[in-house]
Design an enzyme around this catalytic site. Structure first.
Site, PDB file in Angstrom:
ATOM      1  N   VAL A 100       0.866  -1.177   0.000  1.00 52.49           N
ATOM      2  CA  VAL A 100       0.000   0.000   0.000  1.00 52.49           C
ATOM      3  C   VAL A 100       0.899   1.223   0.000  1.00 52.49           C
ATOM      4  O   VAL A 100       1.891   1.275   0.728  1.00 52.49           O
ATOM      5  CB  VAL A 100      -0.932   0.029   1.231  1.00 52.49           C
ATOM      6  N   CYS A 101       0.559   2.207  -0.829  1.00 56.77           N
ATOM      7  CA  CYS A 101       1.268   3.475  -0.856  1.00 56.77           C
ATOM      8  C   CYS A 101       2.757   3.250  -1.158  1.00 56.77           C
ATOM      9  O   CYS A 101       3.105   2.455  -2.031  1.00 56.77           O
ATOM     10  CB  CYS A 101       1.022   4.200   0.463  1.00 56.77           C
ATOM     11  N   THR A 102       3.653   3.907  -0.427  1.00 55.64           N
ATOM     12  CA  THR A 102       5.081   3.804  -0.716  1.00 55.64           C
ATOM     13  C   THR A 102       5.692   2.479  -0.273  1.00 55.64           C
ATOM     14  O   THR A 102       6.897   2.260  -0.461  1.00 55.64           O
ATOM     15  CB  THR A 102       5.849   4.968  -0.057  1.00 55.64           C
ATOM     16  N   THR A 120       2.010   3.398  -6.699  1.00 56.08           N
ATOM     17  CA  THR A 120       2.350   3.875  -5.365  1.00 56.08           C
ATOM     18  C   THR A 120       1.690   5.231  -5.162  1.00 56.08           C
ATOM     19  O   THR A 120       0.886   5.666  -6.008  1.00 56.08           O
ATOM     20  CB  THR A 120       3.883   3.948  -5.181  1.00 56.08           C
TER      21      THR A 120
END
Length: 228
Positions: A100-102, A120
């Protein structure tokens, strides 16, 4: 049948990157969810929320899904061989390796994104290519057993997609309804395409510190792998 989900938890994690998919996974019938770190001492999230790991790298049971959340704390993980070795080893065993995300940048540092589509947070997408990934537009991007999600709140959608892939759409929809997930944001500034120039500039200033440090780390990692 028990389905085991494992989420990495670490100092400086963005708590919603973790707790959004955690809520989805934990609400799934037959689920067992583990929060994994080097030890079981509490860690402090980027927004100062204490979080309690439930198992260690050494004691973690076999998993069906491993998820790496994001946050400013991932900068340290990009060069942490203990973390990267754990992720590489589990990536060979799980049904889905995810982020998830970075968190996707950590997968990249572990060598798991080469030649694969990934996404990302919008403020970090330009880093994906440094790890050999194919940056791909989309809130959720799937490439085989790799599933990556965009920034922070995408973790809710991501969790539902993973549950549907593992168990089926009916279970995912049951979880969605039980949580009454029917987003209706009060403002339309959730992506750079929707936000005003002033809001984008203000947000970039707020995120600049972590990004500047990340640029230096990724440049260092890239130089290590360049031909002599």
């Amino acid at each position: 049948m028990t389905i085991r989900f494992g989420l990495l938890v670490f100092p400086g994690i963005q708590q919603l990157d973790l707790t959004a998919p955690y809520e989805i996974f934990a609400s799934t019938e037959g689920a067992e969810v583990h929060l994994i770190w080097k030890d079981t001492s509490p860690v402090i999230s980027a927004t100062k929320l204490p979080l309690q790991p439930t198992t260690t790298f050494d004691d973690c049971p076999p998993l069906d899904v491993l998820c790496v959340p994001g946050g400013g704390g991932i900068n340290a993980l990009l060069e942490d061989e203990i973390v990267l070795s754990f992720i590489r080893a589990r990536a060979e065993q799980v049904r889905f390796i995810t982020s998830v995300c970075t968190g996707s940048l950590v997968l990249g540092a572990a060598g798991l994104l080469k030649g694969r589509k990934a996404t990302t947070h919008w403020n970090a997408k330009d880093f994906l290519a440094s790890f050999g990934a194919i940056p791909t537009a989309g809130r959720i991007v799937r490439d085989g057993n790799l599933i990556t999600a965009g920034g922070v709140t995408a973790g809710i959608d991501f969790g539902l997609v993973v549950v549907a892939a593992l168990i089926g759409q009916e279970e995912a929809e049951t979880v969605q309804l039980s949580l009454e997930y029917a987003p209706a944001p009060p403002f339309h500034s959730g992506t750079p395409e929707q936000a005003t120039a002033d809001v984008i500039a203000r947000t970039k200033r707020r995120l600049a510190g972590s990004r500047t440090a990340r640029e230096a780390i990724i440049a260092r990692l890239t130089s290590r792998h360049e031909p002599a």
